[in-house]
Design a protein around this motif. Structure first.
Motif, PDB file in Angstrom:
ATOM      1  N   SER A 194       0.810  -1.223   0.000  1.00  0.00           N
ATOM      2  CA  SER A 194       0.000   0.000   0.000  1.00  0.00           C
ATOM      3  C   SER A 194       0.843   1.272   0.000  1.00  0.00           C
ATOM      4  CB  SER A 194      -0.947   0.014   1.202  1.00  0.00           C
ATOM      5  OG  SER A 194      -0.219   0.029   2.417  1.00  0.00           O
ATOM      6  N   VAL A 195       2.184   1.124  -0.068  1.00  0.00           N
ATOM      7  CA  VAL A 195       2.999   2.326  -0.254  1.00  0.00           C
ATOM      8  C   VAL A 195       2.678   2.972  -1.591  1.00  0.00           C
ATOM      9  CG1 VAL A 195       4.870   1.599   1.239  1.00  0.00           C
ATOM     10  CG2 VAL A 195       4.912   0.924  -1.167  1.00  0.00           C
ATOM     11  N   PHE A 196       2.049   2.224  -2.480  1.00  0.00           N
ATOM     12  CA  PHE A 196       1.620   2.778  -3.755  1.00  0.00           C
ATOM     13  C   PHE A 196       0.101   2.964  -3.733  1.00  0.00           C
ATOM     14  CE2 PHE A 196       5.477   0.378  -4.854  1.00  0.00           C
ATOM     15  CZ  PHE A 196       6.222   1.405  -5.393  1.00  0.00           C
ATOM     16  N   PRO A 197      -0.380   4.042  -4.312  1.00  0.00           N
ATOM     17  CA  PRO A 197      -1.834   4.195  -4.439  1.00  0.00           C
ATOM     18  C   PRO A 197      -2.341   3.275  -5.547  1.00  0.00           C
ATOM     19  CG  PRO A 197      -0.725   5.993  -5.536  1.00  0.00           C
ATOM     20  CD  PRO A 197       0.360   5.141  -4.913  1.00  0.00           C
ATOM     21  N   PHE A 198      -3.252   2.405  -5.230  1.00  0.00           N
ATOM     22  CA  PHE A 198      -3.749   1.470  -6.230  1.00  0.00           C
ATOM     23  C   PHE A 198      -5.058   1.990  -6.824  1.00  0.00           C
ATOM     24  CE2 PHE A 198      -1.267  -2.417  -6.494  1.00  0.00           C
ATOM     25  CZ  PHE A 198      -0.326  -2.184  -5.503  1.00  0.00           C
ATOM     26  N   PRO A 199      -5.060   2.281  -8.119  1.00  0.00           N
ATOM     27  CA  PRO A 199      -6.264   2.781  -8.778  1.00  0.00           C
ATOM     28  C   PRO A 199      -7.235   1.653  -9.089  1.00  0.00           C
ATOM     29  CG  PRO A 199      -4.534   2.501 -10.387  1.00  0.00           C
ATOM     30  CD  PRO A 199      -3.916   2.156  -9.047  1.00  0.00           C
ATOM     31  N   LEU A 200      -8.454   2.019  -9.408  1.00  0.00           N
ATOM     32  CA  LEU A 200      -9.402   1.073  -9.958  1.00  0.00           C
ATOM     33  C   LEU A 200      -9.107   0.876 -11.441  1.00  0.00           C
ATOM     34  CD1 LEU A 200     -10.821   1.987  -7.299  1.00  0.00           C
ATOM     35  CD2 LEU A 200     -12.995   1.585  -8.496  1.00  0.00           C
ATOM     36  N   VAL A 201      -9.371  -0.309 -11.925  1.00  0.00           N
ATOM     37  CA  VAL A 201      -9.153  -0.641 -13.331  1.00  0.00           C
ATOM     38  C   VAL A 201     -10.501  -0.939 -13.980  1.00  0.00           C
ATOM     39  CG1 VAL A 201      -8.045  -2.216 -14.961  1.00  0.00           C
ATOM     40  CG2 VAL A 201      -6.875  -1.605 -12.831  1.00  0.00           C
ATOM     41  N   LYS A 202     -10.746  -0.307 -15.138  1.00  0.00           N
ATOM     42  CA  LYS A 202     -11.958  -0.591 -15.892  1.00  0.00           C
ATOM     43  C   LYS A 202     -11.591  -0.904 -17.339  1.00  0.00           C
ATOM     44  CE  LYS A 202     -15.873   1.172 -14.883  1.00  0.00           C
ATOM     45  NZ  LYS A 202     -17.069   2.059 -14.741  1.00  0.00           N
ATOM     46  N   ARG A 203     -12.539  -1.521 -18.029  1.00  0.00           N
ATOM     47  CA  ARG A 203     -12.273  -2.027 -19.374  1.00  0.00           C
ATOM     48  C   ARG A 203     -13.308  -1.501 -20.357  1.00  0.00           C
ATOM     49  NH1 ARG A 203     -12.293  -8.449 -19.984  1.00  0.00           N
ATOM     50  NH2 ARG A 203     -14.484  -8.066 -19.430  1.00  0.00           N
ATOM     51  N   GLY A 204     -12.910  -1.377 -21.629  1.00  0.00           N
ATOM     52  CA  GLY A 204     -13.831  -0.973 -22.682  1.00  0.00           C
ATOM     53  C   GLY A 204     -13.249  -1.334 -24.032  1.00  0.00           C
ATOM     54  N   ILE A 205     -13.810  -0.757 -25.074  1.00  0.00           N
ATOM     55  CA  ILE A 205     -13.266  -0.911 -26.422  1.00  0.00           C
ATOM     56  C   ILE A 205     -13.225   0.455 -27.094  1.00  0.00           C
ATOM     57  CG2 ILE A 205     -14.125  -3.277 -26.691  1.00  0.00           C
ATOM     58  CD1 ILE A 205     -16.275  -2.104 -28.592  1.00  0.00           C
ATOM     59  N   ILE A 206     -12.420   0.547 -28.143  1.00  0.00           N
ATOM     60  CA  ILE A 206     -12.360   1.778 -28.930  1.00  0.00           C
ATOM     61  C   ILE A 206     -13.541   1.790 -29.898  1.00  0.00           C
ATOM     62  CG2 ILE A 206     -11.030   3.110 -30.592  1.00  0.00           C
ATOM     63  CD1 ILE A 206      -8.499   1.888 -29.361  1.00  0.00           C
ATOM     64  N   SER A 207     -14.412   2.771 -29.732  1.00  0.00           N
ATOM     65  CA  SER A 207     -15.594   2.873 -30.585  1.00  0.00           C
ATOM     66  C   SER A 207     -15.334   3.687 -31.845  1.00  0.00           C
ATOM     67  CB  SER A 207     -16.742   3.522 -29.806  1.00  0.00           C
ATOM     68  OG  SER A 207     -17.162   2.704 -28.749  1.00  0.00           O
ATOM     69  N   ALA A 208     -14.460   4.718 -31.723  1.00  0.00           N
ATOM     70  CA  ALA A 208     -14.221   5.587 -32.877  1.00  0.00           C
ATOM     71  C   ALA A 208     -12.960   6.406 -32.655  1.00  0.00           C
ATOM     72  CB  ALA A 208     -15.405   6.525 -33.102  1.00  0.00           C
ATOM     73  N   PHE A 209     -12.321   6.764 -33.763  1.00  0.00           N
ATOM     74  CA  PHE A 209     -11.233   7.736 -33.771  1.00  0.00           C
ATOM     75  C   PHE A 209     -11.767   9.018 -34.397  1.00  0.00           C
ATOM     76  CE2 PHE A 209      -9.036   3.612 -34.090  1.00  0.00           C
ATOM     77  CZ  PHE A 209      -8.162   3.704 -33.010  1.00  0.00           C
ATOM     78  N   ILE A 210     -11.561  10.139 -33.714  1.00  0.00           N
ATOM     79  CA  ILE A 210     -12.115  11.414 -34.165  1.00  0.00           C
ATOM     80  C   ILE A 210     -10.990  12.433 -34.325  1.00  0.00           C
ATOM     81  CG2 ILE A 210     -13.751  13.278 -33.678  1.00  0.00           C
ATOM     82  CD1 ILE A 210     -15.124  10.600 -34.040  1.00  0.00           C
ATOM     83  N   ASN A 211     -10.990  13.151 -35.442  1.00  0.00           N
ATOM     84  CA  ASN A 211     -10.097  14.289 -35.649  1.00  0.00           C
ATOM     85  C   ASN A 211     -10.970  15.531 -35.791  1.00  0.00           C
ATOM     86  OD1 ASN A 211      -7.320  13.091 -35.916  1.00  0.00           O
ATOM     87  ND2 ASN A 211      -8.377  11.907 -37.493  1.00  0.00           N
ATOM     88  N   GLU A 212     -10.776  16.487 -34.876  1.00  0.00           N
ATOM     89  CA  GLU A 212     -11.646  17.651 -34.824  1.00  0.00           C
ATOM     90  C   GLU A 212     -10.880  18.807 -34.192  1.00  0.00           C
ATOM     91  OE1 GLU A 212     -15.970  17.027 -33.721  1.00  0.00           O
ATOM     92  OE2 GLU A 212     -15.252  18.074 -31.935  1.00  0.00           O
ATOM     93  N   ASN A 213     -11.002  19.994 -34.765  1.00  0.00           N
ATOM     94  CA  ASN A 213     -10.326  21.188 -34.232  1.00  0.00           C
ATOM     95  C   ASN A 213      -8.821  20.966 -34.082  1.00  0.00           C
ATOM     96  OD1 ASN A 213     -12.818  22.579 -33.957  1.00  0.00           O
ATOM     97  ND2 ASN A 213     -13.162  21.604 -31.960  1.00  0.00           N
ATOM     98  N   ASN A 214      -8.226  20.289 -35.078  1.00  0.00           N
ATOM     99  CA  ASN A 214      -6.792  20.003 -35.075  1.00  0.00           C
ATOM    100  C   ASN A 214      -6.357  19.183 -33.861  1.00  0.00           C
ATOM    101  OD1 ASN A 214      -6.162  21.440 -37.514  1.00  0.00           O
ATOM    102  ND2 ASN A 214      -6.385  23.349 -36.348  1.00  0.00           N
ATOM    103  N   SER A 215      -7.258  18.378 -33.355  1.00  0.00           N
ATOM    104  CA  SER A 215      -6.923  17.475 -32.257  1.00  0.00           C
ATOM    105  C   SER A 215      -7.436  16.076 -32.587  1.00  0.00           C
ATOM    106  CB  SER A 215      -7.536  17.958 -30.940  1.00  0.00           C
ATOM    107  OG  SER A 215      -8.949  17.884 -30.979  1.00  0.00           O
ATOM    108  N   SER A 216      -6.821  15.085 -31.938  1.00  0.00           N
ATOM    109  CA  SER A 216      -7.210  13.694 -32.144  1.00  0.00           C
ATOM    110  C   SER A 216      -7.672  13.110 -30.813  1.00  0.00           C
ATOM    111  CB  SER A 216      -6.032  12.878 -32.678  1.00  0.00           C
ATOM    112  OG  SER A 216      -5.614  13.356 -33.938  1.00  0.00           O
ATOM    113  N   PHE A 217      -8.859  12.518 -30.820  1.00  0.00           N
ATOM    114  CA  PHE A 217      -9.333  11.838 -29.623  1.00  0.00           C
ATOM    115  C   PHE A 217     -10.108  10.600 -30.021  1.00  0.00           C
ATOM    116  CE2 PHE A 217     -12.479  15.112 -30.623  1.00  0.00           C
ATOM    117  CZ  PHE A 217     -13.687  14.450 -30.530  1.00  0.00           C
TER     118      PHE A 217
END
Length: 226
Positions: free
Chosen positions: A125-148
């Motif tokens: 516990s000297v390290f903070p352990f985060p929660l882990v969640k799972r998903g899938i990539i639904s789409a790649f978007i390029n908008e306003n000169n940014s990528s998300f």
């Protein structure tokens, strides 16, 4: 199936600015260790260039640090890089790849501290352990000169700033993005007969579409830090 390992788990931290908290994760540049998180965490301070932040360690123990804050020249990109003025190293330098080599519909994981929840593992516990969640990539978007990316999964407040990772066949970790938030809808309240309530009240509904910015935007910011 690949498993999320300590290589990324021990790099993930809960941080706080003023009275708001988020997730952040470590990355190295030369002899420095930096933190990657979201820009909107610092909105109340009008995006300062210098500040104090709090970092949670060992459960609820908190350390305060003076930091420099760096943002992308494209103001629509929701990423901030944090540089410690005293050159603090928060985490081990376990190997991870900061690169987006993901594909459409690929499985992803994200790690963070939603709703102020964290986890401990006894002597580890000297390290903070985060929660882990799972998903899938639904789409790649390029908008306003940014990528998300749009990810299919349920995000909660506190996950902002979380790393999005994929796992290679050799079990190595790729950090491909940074969680920004989720898309929501405003649904009108209805009565038991499904008739709209006339006073205009509504509820916010999580659509299950998570927004995550491409890790390359974080690397663009880091490249300009001396």
């Amino acid at each position: 199936m690949g498993l999320v390992t300590s290589n990324i788990i021990q790099r993930v931290f809960k941080i706080q600015y003023l009275d708001d908290s988020a997730t952040a994760f470590t990355v190295e540049k030369g002899n420095k260790q930096l933190l990657i998180t979201v820009k909107h965490l610092f909105k109340k301070g009008n995006y300062p260039a210098k500040s104090d932040i709090k970092i949670f360690q060992n459960g609820n123990q908190v350390i305060s640090k003076k930091v420099n804050l760096y943002y992308h020249t494209n103001t629509s990109i929701d990423i901030t890089i944090i540089e410690f003025i005293d050159n603090t190293f928060l985490s081990p330098q376990h190997p991870v790849n900061f690169i987006n080599q993901s594909t459409y519909s690929q499985e992803i994981f994200f790690l963070g501290f939603p709703l102020n929840i964290s986890m401990s593992f006894g002597n580890l516990s000297v390290f903070p352990f985060p929660l882990v969640k799972r998903g899938i990539i639904s789409a790649f978007i390029n908008e306003n000169n940014s990528s998300f990316m749009f990810l299919d999964g349920i995000n909660n407040p506190g996950f902002s700033g979380a790393p999005v990772v994929t796992i290679n066949e050799d079990q190595s970790i790729n950090v491909i993005g940074v969680i920004s938030g989720y898309r929501y809808t405003l649904d009108s309240l209805v009565d038991i007969n499904s008739n709209p309530i006339s006073n205009g009240e509504y509820v916010i509904q999580n659509t299950g579409l998570i927004v995550a910015y491409d890790i390359r935007h974080a690397l663009d910011i880091i490249s300009l830090i001396n």
